[in-house]
Design a protein around this motif. Structure first.
Motif, PDB file in Angstrom:
ATOM      1  N   ARG A 128       0.821  -1.216   0.000  1.00 15.80           N
ATOM      2  CA  ARG A 128       0.000   0.000   0.000  1.00 15.80           C
ATOM      3  C   ARG A 128       0.853   1.263   0.000  1.00 15.80           C
ATOM      4  O   ARG A 128       0.314   2.366  -0.094  1.00 15.80           O
ATOM      5  N   PHE A 129       2.159   1.088   0.107  1.00 15.00           N
ATOM      6  CA  PHE A 129       3.026   2.254   0.294  1.00 15.00           C
ATOM      7  C   PHE A 129       2.991   3.202  -0.893  1.00 15.00           C
ATOM      8  O   PHE A 129       2.851   4.422  -0.731  1.00 15.00           O
ATOM      9  N   ALA A 130       3.129   2.677  -2.118  1.00 17.44           N
ATOM     10  CA  ALA A 130       3.148   3.552  -3.293  1.00 17.44           C
ATOM     11  C   ALA A 130       1.840   4.318  -3.439  1.00 17.44           C
ATOM     12  O   ALA A 130       1.828   5.478  -3.849  1.00 17.44           O
ATOM     13  N   THR A 131       0.706   3.669  -3.088  1.00 12.15           N
ATOM     14  CA  THR A 131      -0.576   4.355  -3.156  1.00 12.15           C
ATOM     15  C   THR A 131      -0.623   5.507  -2.155  1.00 12.15           C
ATOM     16  O   THR A 131      -1.105   6.606  -2.462  1.00 12.15           O
ATOM     17  N   LEU A 132      -0.115   5.271  -0.937  1.00  9.25           N
ATOM     18  CA  LEU A 132      -0.072   6.328   0.066  1.00  9.25           C
ATOM     19  C   LEU A 132       0.859   7.461  -0.355  1.00  9.25           C
ATOM     20  O   LEU A 132       0.558   8.641  -0.128  1.00  9.25           O
ATOM     21  N   VAL A 133       1.989   7.107  -0.970  1.00  5.50           N
ATOM     22  CA  VAL A 133       2.890   8.136  -1.486  1.00  5.50           C
ATOM     23  C   VAL A 133       2.185   8.964  -2.550  1.00  5.50           C
ATOM     24  O   VAL A 133       2.294  10.197  -2.589  1.00  5.50           O
ATOM     25  N   GLY A 134       1.444   8.279  -3.430  1.00  5.51           N
ATOM     26  CA  GLY A 134       0.695   8.998  -4.465  1.00  5.51           C
ATOM     27  C   GLY A 134      -0.318   9.958  -3.868  1.00  5.51           C
ATOM     28  O   GLY A 134      -0.471  11.088  -4.338  1.00  5.51           O
ATOM     29  N   LEU A 135      -1.015   9.512  -2.801  1.00  7.22           N
ATOM     30  CA  LEU A 135      -1.967  10.387  -2.125  1.00  7.22           C
ATOM     31  C   LEU A 135      -1.252  11.580  -1.483  1.00  7.22           C
ATOM     32  O   LEU A 135      -1.709  12.720  -1.590  1.00  7.22           O
ATOM     33  N   GLN A 136      -0.136  11.300  -0.804  1.00  5.96           N
ATOM     34  CA  GLN A 136       0.610  12.374  -0.140  1.00  5.96           C
ATOM     35  C   GLN A 136       1.100  13.413  -1.149  1.00  5.96           C
ATOM     36  O   GLN A 136       0.943  14.622  -0.942  1.00  5.96           O
ATOM     37  N   LEU A 137       1.691  12.925  -2.248  1.00  9.75           N
ATOM     38  CA  LEU A 137       2.189  13.850  -3.264  1.00  9.75           C
ATOM     39  C   LEU A 137       1.049  14.548  -3.996  1.00  9.75           C
ATOM     40  O   LEU A 137       1.120  15.748  -4.280  1.00  9.75           O
ATOM     41  N   GLY A 138      -0.003  13.786  -4.311  1.00 11.57           N
ATOM     42  CA  GLY A 138      -1.117  14.370  -5.040  1.00 11.57           C
ATOM     43  C   GLY A 138      -1.816  15.446  -4.242  1.00 11.57           C
ATOM     44  O   GLY A 138      -2.065  16.556  -4.738  1.00 11.57           O
TER      45      GLY A 138
ATOM     46  N   LEU B  42      -2.774   8.612 -10.311  1.00 14.26           N
ATOM     47  CA  LEU B  42      -2.892   7.570 -11.330  1.00 14.26           C
ATOM     48  C   LEU B  42      -1.665   6.662 -11.369  1.00 14.26           C
ATOM     49  O   LEU B  42      -1.778   5.440 -11.493  1.00 14.26           O
ATOM     50  N   TRP B  43      -0.473   7.272 -11.250  1.00 15.00           N
ATOM     51  CA  TRP B  43       0.755   6.483 -11.288  1.00 15.00           C
ATOM     52  C   TRP B  43       0.934   5.650 -10.019  1.00 15.00           C
ATOM     53  O   TRP B  43       1.535   4.576 -10.054  1.00 15.00           O
ATOM     54  N   GLY B  44       0.432   6.155  -8.875  1.00 18.81           N
ATOM     55  CA  GLY B  44       0.696   5.518  -7.593  1.00 18.81           C
ATOM     56  C   GLY B  44       0.473   4.018  -7.543  1.00 18.81           C
ATOM     57  O   GLY B  44       1.352   3.264  -7.088  1.00 18.81           O
ATOM     58  N   PRO B  45      -0.681   3.492  -8.012  1.00 19.42           N
ATOM     59  CA  PRO B  45      -0.929   2.045  -7.917  1.00 19.42           C
ATOM     60  C   PRO B  45      -0.297   1.211  -9.032  1.00 19.42           C
ATOM     61  O   PRO B  45      -0.438  -0.007  -9.046  1.00 19.42           O
ATOM     62  N   THR B  46       0.392   1.828  -9.985  1.00 20.63           N
ATOM     63  CA  THR B  46       0.850   1.073 -11.157  1.00 20.63           C
ATOM     64  C   THR B  46       1.906   0.029 -10.827  1.00 20.63           C
ATOM     65  O   THR B  46       2.055  -0.949 -11.566  1.00 20.63           O
TER      66      THR B  46
END
Length: 420
Positions: A139-149, A277-281
């Protein structure tokens, strides 16, 4: 070894929503501060008589101090926990914003940017350290995507809304308002964020052991190839939105303060959507390298196109700014790749070391491109078209070299490693 505490696999919990909202709120202010020179660069140049290299230095010194803080920050994150680090940095950021607001000369503006960089240095890494400890790795990349987004809303505020504020109350008073927003965000973090109980015992680790852990982190296989791409990743977005995008729109297309703010607004919107969009890829493709290389090669192509074409039609210009926001937004996956290289006890130090590449790359690119522009004689009241084309060509080449180095890294998604 201490048994690992069960971590939630779902992100749809009240605790997670509140935590992400609090951490994103203070990151919003950090993002505003780092990108705030882009819109007002022409104003600063005319009001204070700054050259292109001086404007480049004024913007980039933020990233230099930010990067310089990362090693001590990494040690502090692992020793004292993210919450205390964020609160200390808030005080420094407030001082920097107020000094910028009342700076009587360029030298004081630079000093203020140094303080802003130091004060903002914890607001990505501290949240990521919390996410790494509290949530499952997938789940880390998704959380990073949320934080950055969500945090990129701060960059959004540094475009059209900031241009409106500057027109209304001036750039100096705008920074007084920002200092107040930093204070409000710090209060929210104080209320919401709680460090794990294990942080107190970790603080007993000696300074020598902490520094030894930093050396261990840089010896991790694939550290340097991933670090190399960190240098070119975020800098590709910030060199346009945070610095030269505004002058480029003014000098080449004749855009006003409001018009250039609106165009930069488009790029930031694309960055926000792109990060999510990129986060979960990495999970969808079971790979870090495939999405990371795809995003960065497309970014290099966009810069290369601008270097060749020079002047776009209105429609093509809009598409180009969308691309500059969307393609580099693959950064969350690159950050997740870097995090995956480190064992749990080195995550804080490892990610802050990687962030030296992220922010140090911006310092290098903004400083170098300022000198590149000064190599060309001025064109009327602005910089020459060939100067901007050279900047775009430099960034394209920089990204391609970084991608070449990154291609030699291992992909833990394809070849997982376990920590004993």
């Amino acid at each position: 070894m201490t048994a690992e505490v069960a971590r939630p696999s779902s992100l749809a919990t009240r605790e997670t929503v509140v935590l992400v909202a609090a951490l994103a709120s203070i990151y919003v202010v950090s993002q505003f501060l780092r990108n705030s020179v882009g819109v007002i660069a022409p104003n600063l140049a005319s009001e204070l008589g700054l050259s292109a290299s001086e404007i480049g230095l004024l913007s980039s010194v933020f990233f230099f101090s930010f990067a310089a803080a990362q090693i001590p920050l990494g040690v502090a994150l692992d020793r004292y926990g993210p919450r205390l680090c964020m609160l200390v940095c808030a005080g420094i950021a407030i001082a920097g914003a107020l000094l910028f607001a009342f700076a009587p000369s360029p030298l004081w503006l630079i000093a203020a940017r140094v303080l802003m960089g130091l004060g903002s240095s914890a607001y990505l890494m501290a949240p990521l350290a919390l996410y790494a400890k509290r949530y499952a790795p997938d789940r880390f990349a998704t959380l990073v995507g949320l934080q950055l987004g969500l945090g990129t809303l701060g960059t959004l505020l540094a475009t059209a809304p900031f241009a409106f504020a500057v027109a209304l109350i001036g750039w100096r008073m705008s920074f007084v308002v920002i200092a107040g927003l930093v204070l409000a965000a710090a209060v929210l973090v104080t209320v919401v964020v709680r460090d794990d109980r294990q942080e107190a015992s970790r603080a007993r680790e000696s300074l020598r052991d902490s520094l030894s852990g930093t050396l261990q982190a840089v010896r991790i296989p694939s550290f340097w190839p991933v670090f190399a791409l960190q240098l070119g990743s975020y800098s590709s977005f910030v060199v346009v939105v945070g610095l030269w995008g505004g002058p480029y729109l003014t000098h080449i297309y004749g855009y006003s303060l409001t018009e250039r703010g609106n165009m930069l607004f488009v790029a930031v919107l694309a960055q926000i959507v792109g990060a999510m969009l990129w986060g979960p890829t990495d999970r969808l493709l079971n790979s870090y390298k495939i999405p990371v290389l795809t995003g960065h090669l497309l970014t290099a192509a966009a810069f290369g196109l601008a270097a060749v074409v020079g002047v776009f039609s209105p429609a093509a210009l809009l598409v180009w700014f969308l691309a500059i926001g969307l393609f580099p937004a693959v950064l969350p996956v690159l950050i997740a790749h870097g995090k995956s290289l480190f064992p749990p006890h080195l995550v804080g130090r490892g990610m802050t070391l990687m962030n030296i590449g992220t922010m140090g790359g911006v310092f290098v690119c903004q400083t170098v491109t300022g000198f590149i522009i000064d190599l060309f004689p001025p064109a009327g009241d602005g910089y020459a078209l060939d100067a901007y084309r050279s900047v775009f060509a430099f960034q394209a080449g920089f990204i391609l070299l970084a991608c070449l180095a990154y291609s030699f890294s291992s992909d833990p998604r394809r070849n997982p490693r376990t920590w004993g």
